[in-house]
Write a protein that holds these residues in place. Structure first.
Motif, PDB file in Angstrom:
ATOM      1  N   HIS A  10       1.066  -1.352  -0.142  1.00  0.00           N
ATOM      2  CA  HIS A  10      -0.060   0.062  -0.020  1.00  0.00           C
ATOM      3  C   HIS A  10       0.804   1.271   0.011  1.00  0.00           C
ATOM      4  N   ALA A  11       2.037   1.135  -0.477  1.00  0.00           N
ATOM      5  CA  ALA A  11       2.879   2.284  -0.905  1.00  0.00           C
ATOM      6  C   ALA A  11       3.720   2.745   0.600  1.00  0.00           C
ATOM      7  N   GLU A  12       3.688   2.026   1.516  1.00  0.00           N
ATOM      8  CA  GLU A  12       4.378   2.379   2.640  1.00  0.00           C
ATOM      9  C   GLU A  12       5.810   1.749   2.567  1.00  0.00           C
ATOM     10  N   GLY A  13       6.551   2.693   2.794  1.00  0.00           N
ATOM     11  CA  GLY A  13       8.137   2.580   2.629  1.00  0.00           C
ATOM     12  C   GLY A  13       8.667   1.826   3.796  1.00  0.00           C
ATOM     13  N   LEU A  14      10.044   1.892   3.920  1.00  0.00           N
ATOM     14  CA  LEU A  14      10.809   1.342   4.906  1.00  0.00           C
ATOM     15  C   LEU A  14      10.874   2.257   5.977  1.00  0.00           C
ATOM     16  N   ASP A  15      10.440   3.446   5.828  1.00  0.00           N
ATOM     17  CA  ASP A  15      10.549   4.515   6.609  1.00  0.00           C
ATOM     18  C   ASP A  15       9.179   4.543   7.492  1.00  0.00           C
ATOM     19  N   GLY A  16       8.339   3.652   7.098  1.00  0.00           N
ATOM     20  CA  GLY A  16       6.994   3.941   7.828  1.00  0.00           C
ATOM     21  C   GLY A  16       6.067   4.809   7.214  1.00  0.00           C
ATOM     22  N   GLN A  17       6.378   5.660   6.220  1.00  0.00           N
ATOM     23  CA  GLN A  17       5.405   6.574   5.548  1.00  0.00           C
ATOM     24  C   GLN A  17       4.969   5.939   4.279  1.00  0.00           C
ATOM     25  N   VAL A  18       3.586   6.571   4.128  1.00  0.00           N
ATOM     26  CA  VAL A  18       2.810   6.322   3.038  1.00  0.00           C
ATOM     27  C   VAL A  18       3.330   7.136   1.722  1.00  0.00           C
ATOM     28  N   ASN A  19       4.028   6.623   0.772  1.00  0.00           N
ATOM     29  CA  ASN A  19       4.241   7.704  -0.216  1.00  0.00           C
ATOM     30  C   ASN A  19       4.165   7.046  -1.696  1.00  0.00           C
ATOM     31  N   PRO A  20       2.827   7.111  -2.239  1.00  0.00           N
ATOM     32  CA  PRO A  20       2.687   6.490  -3.427  1.00  0.00           C
ATOM     33  C   PRO A  20       3.705   7.136  -4.681  1.00  0.00           C
ATOM     34  N   GLU A  21       4.180   8.379  -4.449  1.00  0.00           N
ATOM     35  CA  GLU A  21       5.021   8.936  -5.531  1.00  0.00           C
ATOM     36  C   GLU A  21       6.474   8.051  -5.571  1.00  0.00           C
ATOM     37  N   SER A  22       6.763   7.382  -4.314  1.00  0.00           N
ATOM     38  CA  SER A  22       8.054   6.649  -4.554  1.00  0.00           C
ATOM     39  C   SER A  22       7.582   5.258  -5.395  1.00  0.00           C
ATOM     40  N   ILE A  23       6.508   4.890  -5.244  1.00  0.00           N
ATOM     41  CA  ILE A  23       6.102   3.536  -6.036  1.00  0.00           C
ATOM     42  C   ILE A  23       6.256   4.192  -7.363  1.00  0.00           C
ATOM     43  N   VAL A  24       5.735   5.253  -8.018  1.00  0.00           N
ATOM     44  CA  VAL A  24       5.579   5.673  -9.278  1.00  0.00           C
ATOM     45  C   VAL A  24       6.882   5.618  -9.659  1.00  0.00           C
ATOM     46  N   ARG A  25       7.839   6.300  -8.941  1.00  0.00           N
ATOM     47  CA  ARG A  25       9.407   6.335  -9.703  1.00  0.00           C
ATOM     48  C   ARG A  25       9.866   5.029  -9.882  1.00  0.00           C
ATOM     49  N   ASP A  26       9.466   4.073  -8.960  1.00  0.00           N
ATOM     50  CA  ASP A  26       9.900   2.705  -9.182  1.00  0.00           C
ATOM     51  C   ASP A  26       9.366   2.129 -10.391  1.00  0.00           C
ATOM     52  N   LEU A  27       8.134   2.353 -10.807  1.00  0.00           N
ATOM     53  CA  LEU A  27       7.315   1.777 -11.799  1.00  0.00           C
ATOM     54  C   LEU A  27       7.891   2.443 -13.132  1.00  0.00           C
ATOM     55  N   ARG A  28       8.197   3.678 -13.251  1.00  0.00           N
ATOM     56  CA  ARG A  28       8.674   4.311 -14.369  1.00  0.00           C
ATOM     57  C   ARG A  28      10.318   3.992 -14.651  1.00  0.00           C
ATOM     58  N   HIS A  29      10.960   3.522 -13.615  1.00  0.00           N
ATOM     59  CA  HIS A  29      12.533   3.171 -13.849  1.00  0.00           C
ATOM     60  C   HIS A  29      12.725   2.235 -14.964  1.00  0.00           C
ATOM     61  N   ASN A  30      11.890   1.051 -14.927  1.00  0.00           N
ATOM     62  CA  ASN A  30      12.179   0.046 -16.146  1.00  0.00           C
ATOM     63  C   ASN A  30      11.348   0.406 -17.322  1.00  0.00           C
ATOM     64  N   GLN A  31      10.324   0.988 -17.171  1.00  0.00           N
ATOM     65  CA  GLN A  31       9.367   1.302 -18.410  1.00  0.00           C
ATOM     66  C   GLN A  31       8.933   0.075 -18.913  1.00  0.00           C
ATOM     67  N   ALA A  32       8.197  -0.634 -18.026  1.00  0.00           N
ATOM     68  CA  ALA A  32       7.596  -2.163 -18.549  1.00  0.00           C
ATOM     69  C   ALA A  32       6.207  -1.802 -18.965  1.00  0.00           C
ATOM     70  N   ASP A  33       6.017  -2.797 -19.869  1.00  0.00           N
ATOM     71  CA  ASP A  33       4.806  -2.724 -20.768  1.00  0.00           C
ATOM     72  C   ASP A  33       3.812  -3.173 -20.120  1.00  0.00           C
TER      73      ASP A  33
END
Length: 282
Positions: free
Chosen positions: A61-84
């Motif tokens: 649910h976009a909760e990072g290892l810092d305990g904060q919910v940050n969907p923008e961090s998930i978006v950055r991961d998703l963009r990184h490899n440009q998967a189809d």
């Protein structure tokens, strides 16, 4: 109406405003167990690709290892490899812990991709489940109930047209306990046995490939695990439990990417879609 995702440093709306927004959004969305929406992006995907990039990621649910919910961090991961084609697990919609955000729509809108979402767990207005993101329109979308003792789970399937060929893409998140998985794997196998197209099954299986029941299911479906370049855990303090299974030829081996945006690592791979690959499957 769009709910603004909670981000660090931005004050959250009051609970009363959130409640009103949640009710209005549910009125628009309805209460169907399946949501499928096209979110066209600025860039057009090739209609006849020779290969496709795929990715599976349990985002917690976009909760990072810092305990904060940050969907923008998930978006950055998703963009990184440009998967189809992307499979996500543990996606929230309208849950308090993630700021009452419709995460499925948020990710699709941020990436400009088509998407389908299927909840496995619902509590009041909130939903929690799995989703598919695709650069290509998703067709013949289906949700299959896998049941569960501790928590219910689901299997989400869809077809995409890639050149002159249809490919079925599927995602699931199996239960935490062996008892749950013993109930869910036969249902998953039954749901996928009728698939007559090439198949890519991705998700969090909560077990390694050495698990006898998972291994038997893979054999029955005539799929092959997409091996990691560097074998290792795909979840923090755990084992290799996030898998890409397919009957398409792999281009090399799949790999993981380091991240702090979730307690799981995203798993990436590239699959072949050439005429030669089709001949090899025949």
């Amino acid at each position: 109406m769009q709910i603004i995702p909670t981000t660090p440093g931005r004050p959250s709306p009051s609970l009363s405003i959130k409640s009103i927004l949640a009710v209005l959004l549910l009125a628009v969305m309805g209460t169907a167990i399946l949501s499928v929406r096209p979110v066209p992006g600025p860039a057009q995907a090739s209609a006849n690709p020779a290969r496709i990039r795929v990715m599976t990621y349990n985002i917690r649910h976009a909760e990072g290892l810092d305990g904060q919910v940050n969907p923008e961090s998930i978006v950055r991961d998703l963009r990184h490899n440009q998967a189809d084609l992307i499979a996500l697990q543990e996606v929230d919609r309208l849950k308090w812990r993630s700021g009452l955000t419709d995460q499925a729509h948020y990710f699709a809108d941020a990436l400009g991709m088509h998407y389908a979402f299927a909840p496995a767990i619902r509590s009041g207005l909130s939903q929690y489940g799995v989703m598919l993101l695709s650069r290509y329109p998703l067709e013949s979308v289906q949700v299959h109930d896998l049941g569960g003792i501790k928590e219910p789970r689901s299997l989400l399937t869809a077809e995409v047209r890639l050149g002159g060929e249809r490919v079925t893409v599927a995602t699931t998140h199996l239960g935490l306990t062996p008892a749950d998985r013993q109930r869910q794997l036969p249902r998953l196998e039954s749901a996928l046995q009728s698939v007559r197209t090439p198949l890519v099954l991705m998700g969090d299986f909560n077990s390694g490939l050495q698990d006898p029941q998972l291994a038997a299911c893979i054999r029955e479906l005539r799929l092959s695990p997409f091996p990691l370049r560097t074998p290792g855990p795909t979840v923090r303090s755990g084992g290799e439990i996030d898998h890409i299974l397919t009957n398409l030829p792999e281009e090399g081996k799949c790999w993981t990417e380091p991240t702090r945006a979730s307690d799981h690592l995203p798993v990436h791979g590239s699959l072949m879609l050439t005429a030669q690959a089709a001949a090899e499957r025949a």
